[in-house]
Design a protein around this motif. Structure first.
Motif, PDB file in Angstrom:
ATOM      1  N   THR A   8       1.202   7.195  -1.158  1.00  0.00           N
ATOM      2  CA  THR A   8       2.420   6.652  -2.254  1.00  0.00           C
ATOM      3  C   THR A   8       3.612   7.273  -1.704  1.00  0.00           C
ATOM      4  OG1 THR A   8       0.397   6.611  -3.869  1.00  0.00           O
ATOM      5  CG2 THR A   8       2.957   6.470  -4.576  1.00  0.00           C
ATOM      6  N   ASP A 675       0.124  -5.604  -6.454  1.00  0.00           N
ATOM      7  CA  ASP A 675       0.102  -4.420  -7.223  1.00  0.00           C
ATOM      8  C   ASP A 675      -0.773  -3.296  -7.380  1.00  0.00           C
ATOM      9  OD1 ASP A 675       3.328  -5.519  -8.552  1.00  0.00           O
ATOM     10  OD2 ASP A 675       1.833  -6.858  -7.650  1.00  0.00           O
ATOM     11  N   ASP A 676      -1.935  -4.153  -7.931  1.00  0.00           N
ATOM     12  CA  ASP A 676      -3.069  -3.204  -8.372  1.00  0.00           C
ATOM     13  C   ASP A 676      -3.472  -2.649  -7.044  1.00  0.00           C
ATOM     14  OD1 ASP A 676      -2.754  -4.605 -10.769  1.00  0.00           O
ATOM     15  OD2 ASP A 676      -4.483  -5.976 -10.575  1.00  0.00           O
ATOM     16  N   VAL A 677      -3.851  -3.213  -5.749  1.00  0.00           N
ATOM     17  CA  VAL A 677      -4.188  -2.926  -4.660  1.00  0.00           C
ATOM     18  C   VAL A 677      -3.608  -1.839  -4.137  1.00  0.00           C
ATOM     19  CG1 VAL A 677      -5.209  -3.590  -2.573  1.00  0.00           C
ATOM     20  CG2 VAL A 677      -5.338  -5.126  -4.307  1.00  0.00           C
ATOM     21  N   ALA A 679      -1.548   0.125  -5.682  1.00  0.00           N
ATOM     22  CA  ALA A 679      -1.439   1.391  -6.231  1.00  0.00           C
ATOM     23  C   ALA A 679      -2.709   2.048  -6.283  1.00  0.00           C
ATOM     24  CB  ALA A 679      -1.220   1.025  -7.846  1.00  0.00           C
ATOM     25  N   GLN A 680      -3.740   1.377  -5.827  1.00  0.00           N
ATOM     26  CA  GLN A 680      -5.062   2.258  -5.582  1.00  0.00           C
ATOM     27  C   GLN A 680      -5.326   2.824  -4.274  1.00  0.00           C
ATOM     28  OE1 GLN A 680      -7.977  -0.304  -7.215  1.00  0.00           O
ATOM     29  NE2 GLN A 680      -9.562   1.262  -6.916  1.00  0.00           N
ATOM     30  N   TYR A 681      -4.880   1.957  -3.383  1.00  0.00           N
ATOM     31  CA  TYR A 681      -5.115   2.270  -1.839  1.00  0.00           C
ATOM     32  C   TYR A 681      -3.924   2.412  -0.962  1.00  0.00           C
ATOM     33  CZ  TYR A 681      -9.829   0.686  -3.445  1.00  0.00           C
ATOM     34  OH  TYR A 681     -11.162   0.738  -3.900  1.00  0.00           O
ATOM     35  N   SER A 683      -0.076   0.166   0.460  1.00  0.00           N
ATOM     36  CA  SER A 683       0.147  -1.013   1.073  1.00  0.00           C
ATOM     37  C   SER A 683      -0.303  -1.024   2.519  1.00  0.00           C
ATOM     38  CB  SER A 683       1.598  -1.409   0.950  1.00  0.00           C
ATOM     39  OG  SER A 683       2.471  -0.981   1.956  1.00  0.00           O
ATOM     40  N   THR A 704     -11.718  -5.972  -3.953  1.00  0.00           N
ATOM     41  CA  THR A 704     -10.815  -5.239  -3.786  1.00  0.00           C
ATOM     42  C   THR A 704     -11.465  -3.807  -3.210  1.00  0.00           C
ATOM     43  OG1 THR A 704      -9.548  -5.727  -5.727  1.00  0.00           O
ATOM     44  CG2 THR A 704      -9.146  -3.462  -5.335  1.00  0.00           C
ATOM     45  N   GLU A 705     -12.651  -3.485  -3.921  1.00  0.00           N
ATOM     46  CA  GLU A 705     -13.512  -2.330  -3.216  1.00  0.00           C
ATOM     47  C   GLU A 705     -13.420  -2.104  -1.807  1.00  0.00           C
ATOM     48  OE1 GLU A 705     -15.676  -4.798  -4.947  1.00  0.00           O
ATOM     49  OE2 GLU A 705     -13.878  -4.401  -6.307  1.00  0.00           O
ATOM     50  N   ALA A 708     -11.287   0.155   0.503  1.00  0.00           N
ATOM     51  CA  ALA A 708     -11.658   1.681   0.521  1.00  0.00           C
ATOM     52  C   ALA A 708     -11.676   1.915   2.027  1.00  0.00           C
ATOM     53  CB  ALA A 708     -12.718   1.953  -0.353  1.00  0.00           C
TER      54      ALA A 708
END
Length: 896
Positions: A8, A675-677, A679-681, A683, A704-705, A708
């Motif tokens: 991030t 945006d969701d992806v 935030a989690q992982y 860009s 989405t998982e 990882a």
RNA sequence: GCGGGCGUGGCGGAACUGGUAGACGCACCGGACUUAAAAUCCGUUGGAGGGCAACCUCCGUGCCGGUUCGAGUCCGGCCGCCCGCACCA
């Protein structure tokens, strides 16, 4: 161990710095510079923003653009907005919010999302089709095309001023001249049956109507209205021929061929009994002419209006009215063939037989001549029609002895449309038409020549392609820059009067199909010629959404030019788009219209390029999950729960349901946003994940998982590279040097072929091979540059930490030293096969001769207990690698 | 109906213009670390059979046949799926 990978922080930092430092600015090309133009199909900025499927293409082009730039090309890779369109207008009608306002908001969202993904566009070249500084030039092109005619002799468009006007036309005055010109202009006005959709308050093109419904599922009816058309049919032949040279998917090219629908046939004139008029029919099967037992006219055929006798008027009018009300859905394949007698009879020009003329809606008004000759014995549709109305069926072709239905065909009880030989012509047939026993293809030519020789018909080429209905009864589109004067003349606006901007209106909805929303702006509509005082009205229609996208690749080359749509020298330098990526749904509309405009602009000397897109790649569709119950109903994801391994239950009903792939949609609530992806992982991980899933062209299902795994890979990359940078080794093993060299070689080749999934696999393989080993700074910097297109934020961060000045994207792409890589190899493995089956391998120096290899192979086989005593050494196949020339494989023929 | 494309492990997919099928990853299983879990790391994994073992044998790219020293790849014929277009005379 260095600090952990904080994606991030890194990604936020570089998003800002890239914007501040203008890292992706594309300079105008200099003479002699290598250029590369890579373009995404620009999106319509919808209100819902991007979902994870959109970036498949954007990421692919982004990676290619970064690579090509590093490889020494000046790369044009811009983004813009196809921002005129129906949804914004619908929104305006509902809420009263001006489309410009909602569109601007949506564009902001799209751009933010694109920047979030690290897409390296040169935003200084951003365009939007709905901005006046852009549509000024869309209007300008329209005027160029309006002020041009198509010269059939030269097979190209020319300025209307070069159209020779015959003296007798000139003598009839201005309106006659205008009429003469209009019949030849590239843009013309014509009454047309159009598809009026009351719900949308607009007219749709044939291409926008699916089974009698609009894209949104609203009913569409056909009404006649005065329309602006573009003469795309004049270019049918060139649009067809031009496909050959394009590097496009075969399927898309075929769709276009199919759409253009060229077919060679004969127009045949039938005299009408008791009249001086004739009916001209079009057929591709002139050989069956003697088998004609009726004629059928489209309900819209002009002769129907003129010639039907009073005795049949009522019936025919009722039928025509019913046909006009029918949507395309009702006039479709399986529908029963219906018709009504016109009370007229025609004379078969070669048999003199008198046949009844019907009006039938299975005949299309705008294909061929809108009239067909009915040959029930040899055409399925005519057969069905003849059966229904008890018309005679006269076979003229013998299917051949080995065809089971032959007897039925000869008795007129079955229809035969395939290969065969000609029967004796029916009694009364003119001599010399064709000979019994001739193959039908030969007879077809004989009949055509016969007709041409006697002036009864002529060979013609017919196309499926129709002229493009270019006007829309919408507000949110480019105003058409034409003024209709009260004396009946018409003028186009001069470039100095452009852009003709949209007026403000108090309501965006038209009141009927002939009163579009622009009619509400009275002050805008009414004009007076300052010199003559003549009054006129502006054209009330606007252009279709396709207009802006027909030429947008040109504007990116020179987006701020106020005096030309594009500077000719810039247009020449960039040329056609080298790589165009987008969805296959645009196969026949956007891609054909754009080709048409380019050809016309090329003819008129406005641009040097004749085809817009040299290479086209269709990205596959990204789907998500949804659930389907036993009745086949698809259910939203938030109403389903997983109960155990692969068992899903619909919570409200308790029904067991099956998980299926489904398009992302609001109604299924299975939309995943980038945006969701991100935030989690992060860009970079999202980029790697999406590109690693498979080839760009393939479809895929998003989970989405799965991101990882990509994040895990990037963490390993980070640890490897960050550690290496913090304490680089003075020397590294030759294995690391070779692995780095091979990586460069493999990734470069994959990038050149748009194989991004295997390129990422190469990066992973490399990491597996070198992780934990000492590495020199030189090798690290090479690695970072190869990584950069895929994970730009991370690569840029590490590049900076390695003390490099300037962006990694301004660094040179590394070159693999092939000779070094080869020289470093001491022995190679050579696979030994027996009859194509692997039996083992031998290790030899790369320079080993065929004889060495053969001997070693024999020895190896003998060692493993095979009998090689009777083997002919010359029959041993030695396979060498094409690139290196080294032996890869040996095949020994199977003994015995 | 016409046209285009595709069938490879449990899954996504590799395999250059015929040359070691299953790269790379996911998932699974086993192990290490941990009080434990997560994370991380190491290892196994197409199927069947054999060997104490390093390994070996056979079968395997939708089905049937062909060409070839050698076929996932080429040819012919089926079967299945996906996507366009479709009363185009």
């Amino acid at each position: 161990m260095s600090e952990t990978y904080d994606f991030t922080a890194i990604e936020t930092k570089w998003r800002q710095l890239w914007a501040e430092r203008d890292t992706y600015r594309t300079p105008d090309p200099k003479p002699g510079e290598k250029t590369f133009y890579v373009l995404d199909m620009f999106p319509y900025p919808s209100g819902s923003g991007l979902h994870v499927g959109h970036p498949v293409g954007y990421l692919a082009t982004d990676i290619v653009a970064r690579y090509k730039r590093m490889a020494g090309f000046n790369v044009l890779h811009p983004m813009g907005w196809d921002s005129f369109g129906l949804p914004a207008e619908q929104h305006a009608i509902k809420t009263g919010e001006h489309p410009e306002v909602s569109t601007a908001k949506n564009i902001k969202t799209f751009r933010r999302q694109m920047e979030l993904l690290g897409l390296g566009y040169d935003w200084s070249r951003e365009i939007a089709t709905s901005r006046p500084d852009y549509y000024k030039w869309t209007q300008f092109i329209f005027v160029q095309m309006y002020e041009a005619w198509f010269d059939k002799d030269q097979n190209k468009a020319r300025p209307i001023s070069e159209l020779p006007i015959p003296e007798e036309v000139k003598a009839q005055g201005r309106l006659a001249v205008q009429e003469y010109q209009d019949a030849r202009r590239l843009v013309y006005f014509d009454d047309a049956l159009v598809n009026w959709c009351a719900e949308l308050g607009t007219i749709l093109s044939n291409e926008e109507v699916f089974d009698g419904k609009s894209e949104q599922g609203f009913d569409v009816v056909r009404v006649p209205i005065r329309q602006v058309k573009m003469r795309i049919t004049a270019y049918a032949e060139r649009l067809l021929a031009g496909l050959e040279a394009l590097d496009w998917p075969e399927g898309i090219k075929d769709s276009q061929r199919n759409w253009i629908g060229r077919s060679e046939g004969v127009e045949i004139r039938f005299a009408i009994d008791g009249s001086n008029e004739t009916v001209t029919t079009f057929t591709t099967r002139a050989d069956t002419l003697a088998g004609v037992t009726f004629l059928a006219l489209a309900p819209e055929h002009p002769l129907v209006e003129r010639l039907v006798p009073a005795s049949h008027r009522t019936d025919v009018d009722a039928y025509r009215e019913a046909a006009a009300r029918k949507s395309d859905l009702d006039r479709t394949v399986d529908a029963e063939k219906t018709g009504v007698s016109s009370g007229l009879y025609a004379i078969n020009p070669v048999t003199s037989a008198k046949v009844e003329i019907f009006v039938a809606d299975y005949v299309l008004p705008d294909y061929g001549t809108g009239a067909v000759m009915g040959v029930p014995a040899h055409d399925e549709r005519d057969f069905a029609f003849a059966k229904k109305y008890g018309l005679p069926i006269v076979p003229v072709i013998d299917p051949g002895a080995d065809v089971p239905v032959r007897d039925a065909v000869l008795k007129g009880e079955a229809c035969w449309t395939e290969d065969g030989i000609m029967l004796d012509p029916p009694a009364g047939t003119k001599a010399g038409l064709y000979t019994a026993g001739q193959r039908w293809r030969d007879a077809r030519e004989a009949v055509a020549s016969f007709l041409e020789a006697r002036n009864l018909g002529q060979r013609v080429i017919s196309y499926n392609l129709r002229d493009w209905i270019f006007s829309r009864q919408r507000y949110w589109g480019e105003p058409i820059p034409i003024i209709h004067w009260e004396d009946g003349t018409r003028t186009s606006l001069d470039v100095s009067e452009l852009p003709l901007t949209l007026p403000h209106v108090d309501d965006y909805k038209p009141t009927s199909y002939d009163a579009p929303a622009l009619a509400r702006a009275a002050g805008w509509v009414e004009v007076t010629d300052p010199e003559t005082g003549m009054k006129g009205r502006r054209e009330l229609n606007t252009m279709p959404q396709w207009a802006g996208s027909c030429w947008y690749p040109l504007r990116f080359m020179d987006p701020k030019n106020e005096s030309a749509l594009v500077d000719p020298s810039k247009e020449k330098a960039w040329g056609a788009v080298d790589l165009y990526v987008g969805g296959a749904e645009h196969a026949t509309l956007h891609l054909l219209y754009a080709r048409f405009w380019y050809l016309a602009l090329h003819d008129l000397g406005v641009i040097s390029t004749a085809e817009p897109f040299s290479k086209l790649v269709n990205q596959g569709m990204l789907t998500s999950f949804a659930y389907q119950n036993a009745r086949g109903v698809i259910l939203p994801v938030d109403e389903v729960e997983e109960r155990g391994e692969g068992q899903f239950v619909h919570v409200p009903t308790g029904d067991p349901v099956e998980r299926i792939g489904a398009k992302m949609s609001k109604s299924l609530r299975n939309v995943v946003t980038p945006d969701d992806v991100v935030a989690q992982y992060g860009s970079d991980a999202f980029r790697v994940c999406l590109m690693f899933m498979g080839p760009v062209e393939g479809g895929r299902v998003w989970e989405t998982e799965k991101a990882a795994a990509s994040l895990k890979f990037l963490r390993r990359v980070w640890n490897y590279a960050a550690t290496g940078i913090a304490s680089p080794a003075d020397a590294e093993s030759s294995a690391v040097t070779i692995a780095t060299g091979k990586l460069v070689e493999a990734v470069t080749e994959d990038l050149e072929n748009l194989r991004l999934n295997t390129a990422i696999a190469e990066l992973m393989k490399f990491l597996n091979a070198v992780e934990g080993q000492p590495v020199t700074k030189e090798s690290l910097l090479t690695f970072l540059r190869v990584l950069a297109p895929f994970a730009p934020h991370m690569a840029e961060e590490l590049w900076e930490r390695a003390g490099q000045t300037g962006s990694v994207f301004h660094a040179d792409w590394p070159k693999a030293d092939a000779d070094m890589l080869r020289a470093a190899v001491e022995t190679i493995e050579i696979v030994v096969q027996e009859g194509g089956k692997k039996r083992g391998s031998v290790h030899l120096a790369p320079q080993a001769s065929d004889a060495d290899v053969r001997a070693a192979s024999m020895a190896m086989l003998e060692e493993t207990g095979r009998d090689v005593s009777g083997l002919d050494v010359n029959r041993i196949i030695v396979v060498r690698d094409k690139k290196t020339g080294w032996v890869r494989l040996v095949n020994v023929p199977k003994a015995g």
